[in-house]
Design a protein around this motif. Sequence first.
Motif, PDB file in Angstrom:
ATOM      1  N   ALA A  94       0.831  -1.213   0.000  1.00  0.00           N
ATOM      2  CA  ALA A  94       0.000   0.000   0.000  1.00  0.00           C
ATOM      3  C   ALA A  94       0.862   1.258   0.000  1.00  0.00           C
ATOM      4  O   ALA A  94       0.528   2.252  -0.665  1.00  0.00           O
ATOM      5  N   ARG A 140       2.438   2.307  -3.420  1.00  0.00           N
ATOM      6  CA  ARG A 140       1.524   2.774  -4.468  1.00  0.00           C
ATOM      7  C   ARG A 140       1.092   4.221  -4.227  1.00  0.00           C
ATOM      8  O   ARG A 140       1.061   4.691  -3.088  1.00  0.00           O
ATOM      9  N   CYS A 172      -2.268   6.131  -4.691  1.00  0.00           N
ATOM     10  CA  CYS A 172      -3.682   5.824  -4.936  1.00  0.00           C
ATOM     11  C   CYS A 172      -4.541   7.078  -4.819  1.00  0.00           C
ATOM     12  O   CYS A 172      -4.243   7.982  -4.032  1.00  0.00           O
ATOM     13  N   GLU A 174      -6.070   7.707  -1.257  1.00  0.00           N
ATOM     14  CA  GLU A 174      -5.325   8.423  -0.214  1.00  0.00           C
ATOM     15  C   GLU A 174      -5.821   9.854  -0.047  1.00  0.00           C
ATOM     16  O   GLU A 174      -5.800  10.404   1.053  1.00  0.00           O
ATOM     17  N   THR A 182      -6.738  -2.113  -6.333  1.00  0.00           N
ATOM     18  CA  THR A 182      -5.711  -2.336  -5.303  1.00  0.00           C
ATOM     19  C   THR A 182      -5.922  -3.674  -4.630  1.00  0.00           C
ATOM     20  O   THR A 182      -4.978  -4.434  -4.393  1.00  0.00           O
ATOM     21  N   THR A 213      -4.682   2.360   2.174  1.00  0.00           N
ATOM     22  CA  THR A 213      -4.530   3.355   1.111  1.00  0.00           C
ATOM     23  C   THR A 213      -5.484   4.543   1.310  1.00  0.00           C
ATOM     24  O   THR A 213      -5.294   5.576   0.675  1.00  0.00           O
ATOM     25  N   ARG A 250      -0.499   9.468   3.847  1.00  0.00           N
ATOM     26  CA  ARG A 250       0.757   8.760   4.104  1.00  0.00           C
ATOM     27  C   ARG A 250       1.373   9.115   5.459  1.00  0.00           C
ATOM     28  O   ARG A 250       1.857   8.243   6.176  1.00  0.00           O
TER      29      ARG A 250
END
Length: 198
Positions: A97, A100, A102, A105, A151, A178, A182
């Motif tokens: 995750a 990537r 995405c 997010e 995903t 995701t 982050r």
Amino acid sequence: MFGLKKQNAMPEADESVEETQARLNGAKSAPTPRRKDQVAARQRPLIASDRTQAKANDRQRRAEQQDRIRRGMATGEEQFLLPRDRGPQRRFARNFADARTCIAEFFFPIIILFFIVSIGLSPLLGYQGQLATTFSMYGVLLLVAIDMFFTWRALKKRLLTKFDSVERGVLWYGTFRTLQLRFMRQPKPQVKRGTKLE
């Protein structure tokens, strides 16, 4: 005869590990301390005489322990992780995750922005503007759902390739990670975006 054995055995009981090792190596720097002196040196009172200092020491010890646990959780050390984060498959799902980029997010920031625009600027938008904002929000939701579906499939394929089976809950665990920004993810991401996992 028995007295001689007893006399020879007594010094061995009084010696510490270091002194025994030194004696076996043929060197002795100082006389062996008596047992009661060694016991007295190791004794600590059950209740400290200075209660204030004892509380401060205990508080500092607990703070250091909590800080170590926090750092361990952030870096993904297995012994400090919560049960939901433990295991090689969950570690792989986290790394998958985190590697990537995405759409999911950015879902929550986009939704918050839509709410601010639709509620705060509703008099300026008018009926047509509010309708367009609502449809745009549903469009973003659809894009996020599609992104999460792909995903999910990609993660399942990689897990089956690497581990030959998928543990229960790992797909949800990796896919819903995701949805988090982050910098808010726990444990902290251990791989950079775009990293190719083995």
